[in-house]
Design an enzyme around this catalytic site. Structure first.
Site, PDB file in Angstrom:
ATOM      1  N   CYS A   2      16.800 -14.308 -17.327  1.00  0.00           N
ATOM      2  CA  CYS A   2      16.648 -15.213 -16.198  1.00  0.00           C
ATOM      3  C   CYS A   2      17.372 -14.600 -15.010  1.00  0.00           C
ATOM      4  CB  CYS A   2      17.255 -16.580 -16.466  1.00  0.00           C
ATOM      5  SG  CYS A   2      16.534 -17.460 -17.860  1.00  0.00           S
ATOM      6  N   GLY A   3      17.093 -15.107 -13.836  1.00  0.00           N
ATOM      7  CA  GLY A   3      17.778 -14.627 -12.630  1.00  0.00           C
ATOM      8  C   GLY A   3      18.643 -15.712 -12.041  1.00  0.00           C
TER       9      GLY A   3
END
Lengths: 351, 502
Positions: A2-3
């Site tokens: 994920c970012g």
């Protein structure tokens, strides 16, 4: 994968979500379009003393049920639809915002406890309705889409906050749905998380024994509730709470030369064993007093931090930091398990 | 055979390879059940089996210097019948001959399912990385005892830490009294507990003076016979255990016959030489939970507020009982499942009374959490733990630690012949006969037990690492790490786990 990105103005200088969006869009490939979200602090100065309930509902029936519950339990100062641009995402739930004060006598019950209980009640007993956020002077905006879609859908260029966090999701263990997007919020705590919490099974059981109900099908939810339990209900400092979630190894704790410090660490590790997080994680958490990051002891997920005299920036990737700021005084990668805690300056503006 | 031997048929026997045998007679001297006799054969002598008393202890086979012996099954054949198997026919004949309760040792041998074998672990793939215990820290340190709910309640962290009992690996040596086993085996366990930072339980037979140097790692027992309990005894231990019941024989007491009460045992138990040592079924000052509370606090007062553990057999209402025990002030609850071992118990009780530890542990842990008192006491699970997988499944169900007894005996030579009560243990474990207990060399037993625990420790670290968990605390009570197979809805809900594929 994920970012994550976040920024905080030490002096509570406000800005739109433009810079956080750029950092998230750059990290687009860290997600797969099945979830993105933002949290912003300082966006509701007019109602800064009211709890801002941002509610997501799949049907107007569910929304009405929430509305009724809120009116029965709170003084509702203001209600409004959360403005969305539905050309970007056509198939979406309904969103409503309520600014409220609990209908309780102060000595009877703690207002925060009251709000927490009602949030749990809505999430568990009103089918199709979820509380996205319930803090004061802050809001969470999240859903199924890319970071750019969600930003435009919620028209975040129209909000002005002094602390922003963003998240871009690549769901692996649980379904991609609107309620499952990050950030996860309870009262002032908003959490974005990259990773997987292998200790979820025991964290969840521990929280359930303490009155929290995990309904959002995602491991990250427990982090928000754990912070609420540790900081608000057990009175731990941010530093101690962070230490509880990602404690040093036993081998490190037992080497502390100061016996007082050693015994405090052992005591906290022992008492909060079921609250400890295990597995790969990088977490960024907003709270009423600031913003902090933690990573797991093996540092299996990335987190970088950039600072200037006025701002601190967080991101999964260094390149995303440079989308928010060009001229850093320093850019550091915290060591495994090392927290980074940023608090607003004591002389910062009031809201 | 004669009619008086009805019911005494053995289903094993030693066979001898006479080409290898040199007639040394070692086997005959090793066998404590007179199964083997040396008979003249030409110039020399050869071993002969009497085919009546072999219990497959394998002592002769392993000790034979020529490798000339093999124990084989020697079935006592009856007409095939689904209900009246040879076992039941034999048992009936035996009791018709003797008129007495059939005694046995070891743990239950019924075909009640082993739920350990129906639970499988998760493992990391792609989305979360496993951790290699060869490269990264993988910690199993556990603190046992009563813990506050919140750190805010802690005025003095050092006092809290000193009150708790740390163990490096959450594996303890189950209570086996001096009397049921001998001093050599207790010494070996005590040494390993000290060396590896574990705990050992004395059992109800008191504490022999040779073991005084090991009391910092010992949990001393106070059982219904009160053997060896003295003011000094109540000051020496790291913690104390009140024994209410035992998994192998819930609801009944014990009886060490006078002929076994030899000098050391008489001194340690503080009873006259050769007098019967009787442990009544209940503790006669505990007829209710209020009485238990009195004893818990009496021991705390006498010991300077050391942790007090209460051991119960897992029975039907175990969750409510455990909850009562915690409310009564116990710092640890020791649950002994029905497969737990014993030195002597009526066969009928061993195989038919109590419930399995897997279910008991799961319901107790859940109940204490629901009542918000889980942190007030540690749970020690015992009774049929065979290997490191069982240990980690118990931890995942919610145990703070497990205790192993039978596995320790097996590590020291036992092959499960189940004749512990005879006093003739060929491996020198469950006997205090001076000559037989000499068969157990303390150094050798210490090495064997050390090896077993170390091997398990490596395996425990592997199981943690492949789940991406570096601290056993995140494994504890983490039932999402388990999935069930071949279980019905009720079993899944009692165990609090999901089915494979969910």
């Amino acid at each position: 994968m994920c970012g994550i990105a976040g920024l905080i103005s030490h002096q509570r200088e406000k800005e739109t979500g433009e810079r956080i969006k750029k950092a998230m869009v750059l990290q687009n490939d860290r997600g797969n379009g099945l979830g993105a979200g933002y949290a912003a602090y300082g966006i509701y100065p007019v109602y800064r003393d009211h709890y801002a309930f941002q509610v997501m509902a799949e049907t107007s029936f569910a929304l009405n049920a929430v509305s009724e519950l809120l009116h029965n339990n709170f003084w509702v100062a203001h209600t409004e639809e959360i403005a969305v641009w539905d050309k970007v995402i056509t198939d979406h739930p309904l969103f409503m915002r309520y600014f409220v004060q609990p209908k309780i006598r102060e000595k009877e019950s703690n207002p925060d406890d009251f709000v927490m209980e009602k949030v749990m009640h809505i999430n568990t007993s009103i089918d199709g309705a979820f509380v996205c956020s319930s803090g004061k002077n802050m809001g969470v905006f999240k859903g199924v889409g890319t970071p750019k879609d969600i930003y435009e859908f919620f028209r975040l260029d129209e909000y002005h906050g002094y602390c922003w966090i963003g998240h871009n999701r690549f769901p692996t263990n649980t379904p991609g749905w609107w309620g499952g997007a990050h950030p996860f919020n309870l009262l002032g705590f908003s959490i974005v998380h990259n990773g997987e919490i292998s200790s979820y099974g025991i964290n969840k059981r521990y929280l359930e024994a303490n009155g929290y109900i995990c309904t959002l099908l995602t491991d990250t939810e427990v982090v928000a509730y754990l912070l609420d339990l540790l900081i608000r209900r057990h009175g731990l400092s941010i530093m101690d709470a962070v230490t509880v979630l990602a404690p040093p190894y036993w081998s490190t704790a037992k080497r502390y030369s100061d016996p007082k410090q050693r015994d405090k660490m052992i005591g906290m590790k022992v008492i909060y064993e079921p609250a400890m997080l295990n597995g790969p994680f990088a977490i960024l958490a907003g709270f009423d007093g600031g913003l902090f990051s933690i990573t797991d002891n093996t540092k299996l997920r990335p987190m970088t931090v950039g600072t200037t005299s006025e701002y601190t920036y967080f991101a999964s990737e260094v390149s995303a930091l440079y989308e928010m700021e060009q001229d850093f005084t320093q850019v550091v990668t915290p060591r495994a398990g090392q927290p980074v805690i940023v608090k607003y300056h004591t002389n910062a503006k009031g809201d | 055979m004669s009619i008086s031997k009805l019911g005494l048929q053995s289903t094993f026997r030693p066979t001898f390879d006479l080409e290898l045998c040199d007639g040394c007679g070692q086997c005959a001297s090793e066998c404590t059940f007179n199964e083997i006799k040396m008979v003249p054969h030409g110039d020399s002598q050869i071993p002969v089996a009497n085919r009546r008393s072999c219990g497959a202890c394998h002592r002769c086979e392993i000790m034979c210097p020529r490798g000339a012996i093999k124990i084989i099954e020697d079935p006592f054949v009856t007409r095939p019948h689904g209900i009246w198997t040879p076992h039941h026919i034999n048992r009936t004949h035996l009791q018709a001959s003797t008129g007495s309760v059939a005694l046995t040792g070891f743990g239950a041998e019924t075909n009640v399912p082993v739920w350990w074998d129906r639970m499988l672990f998760n493992a990391c793939q792609v989305t979360n990385p496993s951790i290699d215990p060869q490269r990264e820290p993988m910690e199993t340190i556990t603190y046992l005892g009563r813990k506050p709910v919140s750190f805010r309640e802690v005025d003095d962290p050092s006092a809290l830490v000193n009150r708790l009992i740390p163990v490096n690996i959450p594996v303890l040596f189950a209570p086996m009294s001096y009397g049921s086993i001998n001093l050599n085996l207790q010494k070996a366990m005590a040494r390993v507990a000290k060396k590896l930072g574990l705990l050992w339980y004395t059992g109800e037979g008191g504490l022999h003076k040779d073991l005084y140097p090991f009391t910092d790692w010992a949990i001393l027992q106070v059982a219904s016979g009160r053997f060896g309990v003295s003011p000094d005894y109540l000051k020496m231990g790291r913690a104390y255990q009140i024994k209410i019941g035992q998994g192998a024989k819930p609801g009944i007491g014990g009886h060490l016959p006078g002929e076994k009460v030899l000098e050391g045992i008489s001194e340690t138990r503080m009873i006259p030489l050769h007098s019967d040592a009787i442990s009544p079924a209940p503790q006669h000052d505990i007829y209710s939970i209020e009485d238990l509370r009195l004893l818990i606090y009496a021991i705390k007062e006498a010991s300077g507020y050391k942790p007090v553990c209460v051991k119960i057999a897992a029975v039907h209402n175990v969750a409510a009982i455990a909850s009562g025990i915690v409310s009564a002030g116990a710092d640890m609850v020791y649950l002994d499942g029905f497969r737990g071992g014993t030195g002597a118990a009526p066969n009928i009780v061993r195989d038919n009374v109590g419930i399995p530890i897997e279910i008991a542990l799961a319901v107790v842990d859940q109940r204490l959490r629901e009542e918000g008192i889980r942190s007030q006491a540690s749970i020690v699970a015992a009774g049929g733990i065979r290997n490191s997988a069982d240990i980690m499944k118990a931890i995942a169900l919610g145990a703070d630690a497990v205790a192993v007894g039978t596995a320790v005996l097996i590590a020291c030579g036992c092959h499960g012949c189940q004749r512990c009560s005879s006093g003739k243990c060929p491996w020198g474990l469950t006997t205090n006969d001076p000559e037989l207990s000499g068969r157990l060399d303390v150094d050798w037993a210490e090495d064997r037990i050390t090896n077993l625990i170390k091997a398990w420790h490596h395996e425990i670290q592997e199981i943690m690492g492949l789940n991406g968990i570096y601290d056993i605390g995140s494994f504890r009570g983490n039932r999402l790490l388990l999935r069930g197979v071949d279980l019905d809805e009720k079993e899944l809900s009692l165990l609090g786990i999901k089915y494979a594929g969910e």
